[in-house]
Structure formats: structure tokens, C-alpha cells
Write a protein that holds these residues in place. Structure first.
Motif, PDB file in Angstrom:
ATOM      1  N   THR A  42       3.776  -2.077 -22.217  1.00  0.00           N
ATOM      2  CA  THR A  42       2.960  -1.225 -23.097  1.00  0.00           C
ATOM      3  C   THR A  42       3.643   0.088 -23.456  1.00  0.00           C
ATOM      4  O   THR A  42       2.983   1.048 -23.836  1.00  0.00           O
ATOM      5  N   ARG A  43       4.971   0.124 -23.335  1.00  0.00           N
ATOM      6  CA  ARG A  43       5.651   1.394 -23.559  1.00  0.00           C
ATOM      7  C   ARG A  43       5.947   1.683 -25.037  1.00  0.00           C
ATOM      8  O   ARG A  43       6.575   2.689 -25.357  1.00  0.00           O
ATOM      9  N   GLY A  44       5.515   0.809 -25.949  1.00  0.00           N
ATOM     10  CA  GLY A  44       5.748   1.034 -27.375  1.00  0.00           C
ATOM     11  C   GLY A  44       5.145   2.353 -27.828  1.00  0.00           C
ATOM     12  O   GLY A  44       4.001   2.659 -27.510  1.00  0.00           O
ATOM     13  N   ARG A  45       5.932   3.128 -28.562  1.00  0.00           N
ATOM     14  CA  ARG A  45       5.467   4.434 -29.026  1.00  0.00           C
ATOM     15  C   ARG A  45       5.033   4.367 -30.482  1.00  0.00           C
ATOM     16  O   ARG A  45       5.578   3.598 -31.272  1.00  0.00           O
ATOM     17  N   THR A  46       4.074   5.230 -30.843  1.00  0.00           N
ATOM     18  CA  THR A  46       3.564   5.262 -32.212  1.00  0.00           C
ATOM     19  C   THR A  46       4.702   5.468 -33.205  1.00  0.00           C
ATOM     20  O   THR A  46       4.750   4.810 -34.244  1.00  0.00           O
ATOM     21  N   GLU A  47       5.636   6.365 -32.880  1.00  0.00           N
ATOM     22  CA  GLU A  47       6.724   6.667 -33.825  1.00  0.00           C
ATOM     23  C   GLU A  47       7.563   5.426 -34.125  1.00  0.00           C
ATOM     24  O   GLU A  47       8.234   5.379 -35.160  1.00  0.00           O
ATOM     25  N   ASP A  48       7.523   4.419 -33.246  1.00  0.00           N
ATOM     26  CA  ASP A  48       8.281   3.198 -33.483  1.00  0.00           C
ATOM     27  C   ASP A  48       7.462   2.124 -34.194  1.00  0.00           C
ATOM     28  O   ASP A  48       7.963   1.038 -34.483  1.00  0.00           O
ATOM     29  N   MET A  49       6.207   2.419 -34.460  1.00  0.00           N
ATOM     30  CA  MET A  49       5.374   1.498 -35.241  1.00  0.00           C
ATOM     31  C   MET A  49       5.386   1.908 -36.711  1.00  0.00           C
ATOM     32  O   MET A  49       5.240   1.084 -37.607  1.00  0.00           O
ATOM     33  N   ILE A  50       5.571   3.195 -36.931  1.00  0.00           N
ATOM     34  CA  ILE A  50       5.491   3.722 -38.296  1.00  0.00           C
ATOM     35  C   ILE A  50       6.533   3.111 -39.251  1.00  0.00           C
ATOM     36  O   ILE A  50       6.177   2.753 -40.374  1.00  0.00           O
ATOM     37  N   PRO A  51       7.790   2.920 -38.809  1.00  0.00           N
ATOM     38  CA  PRO A  51       8.774   2.416 -39.769  1.00  0.00           C
ATOM     39  C   PRO A  51       8.425   1.064 -40.395  1.00  0.00           C
ATOM     40  O   PRO A  51       8.914   0.747 -41.478  1.00  0.00           O
ATOM     41  N   ILE A  52       7.596   0.248 -39.719  1.00  0.00           N
ATOM     42  CA  ILE A  52       7.255  -1.048 -40.317  1.00  0.00           C
ATOM     43  C   ILE A  52       5.795  -1.125 -40.758  1.00  0.00           C
ATOM     44  O   ILE A  52       5.367  -2.135 -41.326  1.00  0.00           O
ATOM     45  N   ARG A 299      17.131  -3.704 -35.672  1.00  0.00           N
ATOM     46  CA  ARG A 299      18.164  -2.684 -35.816  1.00  0.00           C
ATOM     47  C   ARG A 299      17.713  -1.321 -35.296  1.00  0.00           C
ATOM     48  O   ARG A 299      18.450  -0.631 -34.608  1.00  0.00           O
ATOM     49  N   GLU A 300      16.471  -0.937 -35.633  1.00  0.00           N
ATOM     50  CA  GLU A 300      16.068   0.453 -35.369  1.00  0.00           C
ATOM     51  C   GLU A 300      15.116   0.622 -34.189  1.00  0.00           C
ATOM     52  O   GLU A 300      14.995   1.713 -33.645  1.00  0.00           O
ATOM     53  N   ILE A 301      14.397  -0.432 -33.848  1.00  0.00           N
ATOM     54  CA  ILE A 301      13.336  -0.250 -32.847  1.00  0.00           C
ATOM     55  C   ILE A 301      13.684  -0.894 -31.508  1.00  0.00           C
ATOM     56  O   ILE A 301      13.658  -0.237 -30.464  1.00  0.00           O
ATOM     57  N   MET A 302      14.010  -2.171 -31.542  1.00  0.00           N
ATOM     58  CA  MET A 302      14.175  -2.886 -30.277  1.00  0.00           C
ATOM     59  C   MET A 302      15.265  -2.310 -29.359  1.00  0.00           C
ATOM     60  O   MET A 302      15.100  -2.350 -28.139  1.00  0.00           O
ATOM     61  N   PRO A 303      16.373  -1.771 -29.919  1.00  0.00           N
ATOM     62  CA  PRO A 303      17.377  -1.232 -28.996  1.00  0.00           C
ATOM     63  C   PRO A 303      16.821  -0.181 -28.031  1.00  0.00           C
ATOM     64  O   PRO A 303      17.287  -0.069 -26.898  1.00  0.00           O
ATOM     65  N   LYS A 304      15.793   0.554 -28.467  1.00  0.00           N
ATOM     66  CA  LYS A 304      15.227   1.590 -27.599  1.00  0.00           C
ATOM     67  C   LYS A 304      14.455   1.007 -26.426  1.00  0.00           C
ATOM     68  O   LYS A 304      14.130   1.706 -25.473  1.00  0.00           O
ATOM     69  N   TYR A 305      14.077  -0.254 -26.539  1.00  0.00           N
ATOM     70  CA  TYR A 305      13.219  -0.861 -25.512  1.00  0.00           C
ATOM     71  C   TYR A 305      13.918  -1.963 -24.726  1.00  0.00           C
ATOM     72  O   TYR A 305      13.356  -2.491 -23.785  1.00  0.00           O
ATOM     73  N   ARG A 306      15.126  -2.299 -25.161  1.00  0.00           N
ATOM     74  CA  ARG A 306      15.782  -3.457 -24.553  1.00  0.00           C
ATOM     75  C   ARG A 306      15.897  -3.313 -23.033  1.00  0.00           C
ATOM     76  O   ARG A 306      15.758  -4.276 -22.298  1.00  0.00           O
ATOM     77  N   HIS A 307      16.117  -2.067 -22.585  1.00  0.00           N
ATOM     78  CA  HIS A 307      16.279  -1.867 -21.137  1.00  0.00           C
ATOM     79  C   HIS A 307      15.004  -2.175 -20.358  1.00  0.00           C
ATOM     80  O   HIS A 307      15.033  -2.318 -19.143  1.00  0.00           O
ATOM     81  N   LEU A 308      13.865  -2.250 -21.064  1.00  0.00           N
ATOM     82  CA  LEU A 308      12.608  -2.530 -20.368  1.00  0.00           C
ATOM     83  C   LEU A 308      12.310  -4.026 -20.277  1.00  0.00           C
ATOM     84  O   LEU A 308      11.398  -4.443 -19.579  1.00  0.00           O
ATOM     85  N   LEU A 309      13.069  -4.820 -21.054  1.00  0.00           N
ATOM     86  CA  LEU A 309      12.836  -6.270 -21.021  1.00  0.00           C
ATOM     87  C   LEU A 309      13.284  -6.822 -19.671  1.00  0.00           C
ATOM     88  O   LEU A 309      14.291  -6.393 -19.117  1.00  0.00           O
ATOM     89  N   ASP A 310      12.518  -7.756 -19.194  1.00  0.00           N
ATOM     90  CA  ASP A 310      12.881  -8.370 -17.917  1.00  0.00           C
ATOM     91  C   ASP A 310      13.974  -9.409 -18.180  1.00  0.00           C
ATOM     92  O   ASP A 310      13.721 -10.459 -18.756  1.00  0.00           O
TER      93      ASP A 310
END
Ligand code: CO
Length: 677
Positions: A42-52, A299-310
Motif C-alpha cells: 500500500t505504499r503507492g503515493r498520490t503523486e505517482d497516480m497523477i501522471p496516469i 518508465r516513470e512510476i514502477m522504478p520507485k517501487y521495485r525495491h518493495l516487490l517481493d
């Protein structure tokens, strides 16, 4: 589903020859909530939802799930984001597609039943902040827990989606509790309550394709309102179950954009669009448009969260779910909890104990919060019980469940466990049978009083009412009364790039340790400067060598700790040094801190029995103060671990001599919580 022969699918005639479906399948997108809740806590941030957001609004989804579930908790606790603000912000970008939230009925977006006044105020504020569809569920499928929130949803003209939590006790649907009749009768109950749609909420990915077909067929025959299927990919069955549900006439299904799909998340939308293309259930979605959104996500969003993927496993499905009929999220919580307690070798014992605890606790469906309640009690049993005694450490939430505070369980609770759990329980030793919230006193006035001067509006008060400890801390961050810690700050693409560069260099062998340079002796001309850079403070010494100033040492100052320079060693002691050699710890002046422990002997610290934290967690509150008498077994401190509150009993009788922490502090396993002497 038979007109696909007409299709001549090339890029050129993709749109031209695409017939409009008679009964297009409706899709709810979960990318903004359950997708990131499932994949990266649940770590998705609002600022990362806005671009899409605006592009997503063009797809034609029936709804977006944007809120609820764990978002409210995670946002204020870990992201330093106001959960209410997310709805309002996304509404500015998403004008057409309705918003849906997951509402845990009387549990709202927390882990216990709240009083009616809090429940009403919360749903009212959610409506007014822009929520459109309330996907409402109760962990026990006890719809009496819907009675307070549903009228508020209806009064505001919003969509009430009633959920049935899909649960099993056998490898496939059936058995004594969770059989076809169970689901049909629950769906009829929901329709009678005014549900605008009925959702089969398969939070664990347990529903098998042919069971999905059967359930949907039966529900379509039994009720008039649309039928919605929510499932998780976890076990690998969800796309097949979705397809069978579509064949059985399901009206709405849930998907994610592919970067947020699969694993413990949901089926992806793109393969479904192609699967149904040209059939009478064609979604009508433009797959090229979806591909474009995916590109931005990748390209813009997932790289910020990749470290949280199991990425601990290669397999993207969890066959443990098929083996244990248990949610994947719950299984990973169990693993994490065991790992934190250095007891990962006990996982098989946990799998073995789990069905037993679940049955003893009333064969409840396993969904938040019951999945945590059953899961953590199971871990406690495995870690703390012995052959003579079971349920040695019962969490407060299990006591509440056994008392009836969550509602009616599917089968009666084991009488032995019930008796043991309710012994000395503060609300009474006799369980209740009424609607749980009826025994709860109003909570809002007290909450309002407690955050007076801090909370500005009802939204703030509700953050506190739902999450007193972390909610209050968030409000202090929000209004600048406390500095938020570095770990709640967002990760930027620049951070990610810098890390990737480090990893690349390390792999290429380009990271070399700097040789340590001996500092030259300092001259009498040395001048020191205090240098402040952002939050850091350096002491810089400047010594002129050969006419030009040279920086000869930089000492970073640890925050708030005075720099202690080692005393110069005497070159050669002539006589043995007197007893003064080891620098004595500065003794507090005798009269210091008179407000603390006034009469107690000032040197008694640490004498007595230490009470240790049995697990890592956060201090909810101490029930005793320094100087209080306690008897063995009496609650001294309440510790929150894995979102469950544990009342920790005094190991011995005596007086509280020392208390190690205060409310809101995090503790590690074996930290000294207090000393009893
Ligand atoms: Co879900």
C-alpha cells in the motif's frame, strides 16, 4: 461469444471492424488501491497516480478503486499523506470514472468495530470528499455490521455494493459452512438491505474456475442486481475463474494495469481485453491506449517501487494458498512476523496450528481483520504455548472476537477457548449476542476533546479517532508541530538512479575503498568553523600549510550528542594511575528531576525483574506508572505488534521501578519495557 470469426484483426482495421458488444463486460480498475496494496504494502503515493490519472479516465472503466482498505492506515502512518486529500486530489484529474472504496463496514478502514457515531461521521465525510461506490464487507459476513453505514451511503445517493467474503474450509467450495446455499442466502440478504450490486469478494484467490461459474450462475438467478467478482491472482486461478464467471454472466470484474497485476494482485486488463475482443462481452477498451499508460508506469512510476516487490521467489504464484486455503497476504505476514522474532523455522508448525485456531475461533472467513487476528494468535500459540497449556498469550483482539465484538462467527466459538479468553475480560465474562456496536459508547466527543487545538476539521478528528497514536503523530506532522522523519519522505527517480549507479559500479568492480590518510599534526594556527549543510552540522578545521589554507579534518556531528574527544593518553605513566582512570559516568545531581519518582531511592534503577518485549512492536500505552504496585499477571503495558494489541502481563508482583519507553515508541524484541522490584 461466437462472433469472433468476423474479426480481421490488423492494426489498420482494429477499430473499424470491431463490433459493439451486446453486453459489454464492466471493469473496475484496482491499480490505485488493491494493486499496490497487494504488491507493495500500500505504499503507492498520490503523486505517482497523477501522471496516469487523466489517461486512465479515458479508458472507460466502470470504476476506479482509489481508497479504503489499508490506504488510510498506510498513508498517515508511513507516507505522511493525508488520506482525505488523496480523494480530493484524484477527483481533480478524474472527472468521468466513479470512485470506489473498500469499506470494512463497522471496522471502517481500521481493525476493530468503531462506535456508531464514528462510523456515521466517517462515511459521511467519505461521501462528501467524493467517494461514489462503497464496496462494503464484514469480515464475519455478519451484515448487522452494515446497519449503521448503509443508511448513510444511501442518504447521500451513493452506490452501496454489498460484499460476501468468499471463504472455504475444504479444497473446493462446499462442506458444512461455505457452500452454494450459504452464498445464495447471503446475496439475498444483501439485496434485501438495498444493495445496488453484490460482490463476491475473493480476497485470497481461492475461488476455483468451476466454482466461480456455479456461484455466479446461482447468484444471477437469485438476485436482480449486478454481480461483481473480485479475486486475487495469488494462487494462479483468477484469470480462469474470471473467464468462467464471464461465461456464467457476471456483470463486473476487477483488474489492474499489467505492471500492477499478477502475483498477489489481480488479473491484468490487457489480456482480458484481447480475450473478449469481438465477442458479445467485448469491453470496448482500446488496447493501444492501455499500452501507452503502461509505458508511463514502467518508465516513470514502477522504478520507485521495485525495491518493495517481493523478489524472494521466482514463481509468481503461491501454491501455499491452494494448500492452506489462506490469503497470501496473511501468509506473508506470518512469515514476516516469524522472521522478526527469529523463528522462521516454526513456519510448518504455524501452518499446522492455523486451521485448528481458526476452527476454535468460529471458522471465520480470513480477511482483514480476522486474518490478522487468527494469524497472530496462531503465531503466539506456536511460540509461547507448551504441552500443558494452549492459548498462553491471547491477544486483546481475540478476546474481543470471542466476546462477540466483531459479530457472529460462522460456527460457535470453542467453549474452552472462550472461557479462557474472557477470564477477567474488562467488558465481562459473558459473551454478547447483539449487534456489536450496540455495546460501544460514542467515541467522537472524546476524540474531539483529545485533539482540540490540533485537529482543524472533522477529517482530522477522524484520523485521530481511527488511529489515536499514529493519527495524532500525523496531525503534528501535518501542522508543522513535529518534524516528519526522513523515512516518510518519497523516493525520487533521482534516488533510484543513484542507487542503480552504485549497484552497477559495485558489479563492475569500480567501487574501491578510499585509502585512509593520516592526518598531519595540527598547528597552533588551526582555526575551527561550524558549517551547517541542510540538516547536518560539521565542524571544519582549517590550518594553513605553505601559504594556502587546507581543510585538514571534517567531523560530522552526531545529532544532539556532544562530541567527546578522547582524552590525550599520558606518554608514559611514571606512577600507576589512581582509581580515576576509567572516566566515571556523569552522575545526575542528587536534586535533579524531583518531578519523577520523588520518594523512591534514586539509585534503585535497574534493580529487580526486567520485563522484556516478547516481540518487536509499538507501545500503545503503559497501564502502570513508576511507583505503582502490580501483581503478577496484571497488565503493565499494551504492545502493538503486526497491528494486534497485546496486553503484556507483569511477570512478577512488585513495584514498577523504571519504565523504558513511552506511547508511540517502537521496541525491538527483548527491549526492557520496565523493571519490577
Ligand atoms: Co482484494
Amino acid at each position: 461469444m461466437n462472433n469472433h470469426d468476423q474479426l480481421k484483426l490488423t492494426d489498420m482495421n482494429y477499430d473499424k471492424d470491431r463490433p459493439v458488444a451486446e453486453n459489454p463486460l464492466k471493469i473496475e480498475d484496482l491499480t490505485f488501491r488493491d494493486g499496490h496494496q497487494s504488491l507493495f504494502a500500500t505504499r503507492g503515493r498520490t503523486e505517482d497516480m497523477i501522471p496516469i490519472a487523466e489517461m486512465m479516465d479515458e479508458v472507460g472503466f466502470w470504476a476506479f478503486e482509489t481508497w479504503g482498505g489499508a490506504t488510510f492506515d498506510t498513508m498517515h502512518r508511513f507516507l505522511n499523506e493525508d488520506p482525505w486529500e488523496r480523494i480530493r486530489t484524484l477527483k481533480r484529474y478524474i472527472k468521468k470514472t466513479p470512485f470506489s472504496m473498500l469499506l470494512r463496514a463497522q471496522n471502517l478502514v481500521g481493525y476493530r468495530n468503531y462506535a456508531d457515531d464514528v462510523a456515521k461521521a466517517f462515511v459521511e465525510r467519505a461521501c462528501e470528499n467524493g467517494m461514489d461506490i462503497f464496496r462494503t464487507f464484514d469480515a464475519l459476513n455478519d451484515f448487522r455490521n452494515f446497519e449503521t453505514v448503509v443508511p448513510v451511503i444511501k442518504e447521500h445517493g451513493k452506490h452501496f455494493q454489498g460484499c460476501i467474503c468468499y471463504s472455504m474450509t475444504e479444497p473446493r467450495m462446499g462442506g458444512e459452512v461455505y457452500n452454494l446455499d450459504y452464498y445464495v442466502s447471503k446475496a439475498k440478504d444483501l439485496e434485501a438491505m438495498g444493495a445496488d450490486s453484490v460482490c463476491i469478494k475473493d480476497m485470497a484467490g481461492l475461488i476455483a474456475p468451476y466454482d466461480a461459474y456455479q456461484v455466479v450462475k446461482a447468484l444471477k438467478a437469485a438476485v436482480k442486481v449486478p454481480i461483481h467478482l473480485h479475486s486475487h491472482f495469488t494462487s494462479g486461478m483468477a484469470p480462469m475463474s474470471q473467464l468462467k464467471a464471464i461465461e456464467a454472466g457476471v456483470d463486473i470484474v476487477d483488474t489492474c494495469m499489467s505492471p500492477y497485476a499478477y502475483r498477489t494482485s489481480h488479473p491484468a486488463i490487457e489480456p482480458l481485453v484481447m480475450t473478449l475482443l469481438g465477442t458479445n462481452r467485448d469491453t470496448g477498451f482500446d488496447i493501444r491506449h492501455l499500452a501507452h499508460i503502461n509505458e508511463i508506469l514502467e518508465r516513470e512510476i514502477m522504478p520507485k517501487y521495485r525495491h518493495l516487490l517481493d523478489d524472494s521467489k521466482v514463481s509468481i504464484i503461491d501454491i501455499n494458498v491452494l494448500l492452506h486455503q489462506t490469503p497470501g497476504g496473511m501468509l506473508s505476514n506470518l512469515v514476516n512476523q516469524l522472521r522478526e522474532m527469529d523463528a522462521l523455522d516454526k513456519i510448518d508448525a504455524v501452518y499446522h496450528e492455523l486451521p485448528r485456531v481458526r476452527k476454535e475461533l468460529g471458522q471465520v472467513p480470513l480477511v482483514t481483520p480476522t486474518s490478522q487476528i487468527v494469524g497472530i494468535q496462531t503465531v503466539n500459540n506456536v511460540l509461547f504455548d507448551d504441552e500443558n497449556e494452549r492459548y498462553k498469550m491471547i491477544t486483546d483482539q481475540v478476546k474481543d472476537l470471542v466476546y462477540g465484538l466483531y459479530g457472529k462467527t460462522a460456527v460457535p466459538i470453542d467453549p474452552e477457548v472462550q472461557k479462557k479468553a474472557l477470564k477477567g475480560y474488562e467488558r465481562g465474562e459473558e459473551p454478547i449476542t447483539c449487534r456489536p456496536a450496540e455495546v460501544l459508547e460514542p467515541e467522537l466527543p472524546k476524540a474531539q476533546e483529545e485533539v482540540k487545538g490540533l485537529a482543524v476539521d472533522m477529517d482530522d478528528v477522524l484520523i485521530y479517532a481511527l488511529y489515536p497514536v499514529t493519527g495524532k503523530r500525523f496531525l503534528k506532522w501535518k501542522y508543522g508541530k513535529e518534524e516528519p522523519p526522513a523515512e516518510v519522505r518519497p523516493r525520487t527517480l533521482a534516488d533510484v538512479k543513484a542507487e542503480e549507479e552504485l549497484v552497477r559500479k559495485a558489479k563492475a568492480g569500480e567501487l574501491v575503498e578510499k585509502p585512509k590518510k593520516e592526518a598531519p599534526p595540527k598547528s597552533d594556527a588551526l582555526r575551527t568553523f561550524n558549517v551547517f549543510v541542510d540538516g547536518d552540522y560539521f565542524e571544519v578545521g582549517v590550518d594553513e600549510v605553505g601559504g594556502s589554507p587546507v581543510l585538514n579534518y571534517i567531523q560530522q556531528m552526531p545529532t544532539q550528542t556532544p562530541l567527546q574527544m578522547p582524552a590525550p593518553m599520558p606518554a608514559a605513566p611514571v606512577a600507576p594511575a589512581p582509581a580515576a582512570a576509567p572516566a566515571p559516568a556523569p552522575e545526575p545531581p542528587a536534586a535533579a528531576a524531583p518531578e519523577k519518582a520523588p520518594a523512591a531511592a534514586p539509585t534503585a534503577a535497574a534493580e529487580g525483574k526486567q520485563m522484556l518485549a516478547p516481540m518487536p512492536g509499538m507501545i500503545v500505552r503503559y497501564e502502570k506508572e513508576v511507583g505503582d504496585e502490580v501483581s503478577e499477571g496484571e497488565t503493565v503495558v499494551v504492545l502493538e505488534a503486526m497491528k494486534m494489541e497485546n496486553a503484556l502481563p507483569a511477570p512478577v508482583s512488585g513495584t514498577i521501578k523504571e519504565i523504558g519507553f513511552s506511547t508511540g515508541d517502537s521496541v525491538a524484541k527483548n527491549d526492557v519495557l520496565c523493571v519490577i522490584g
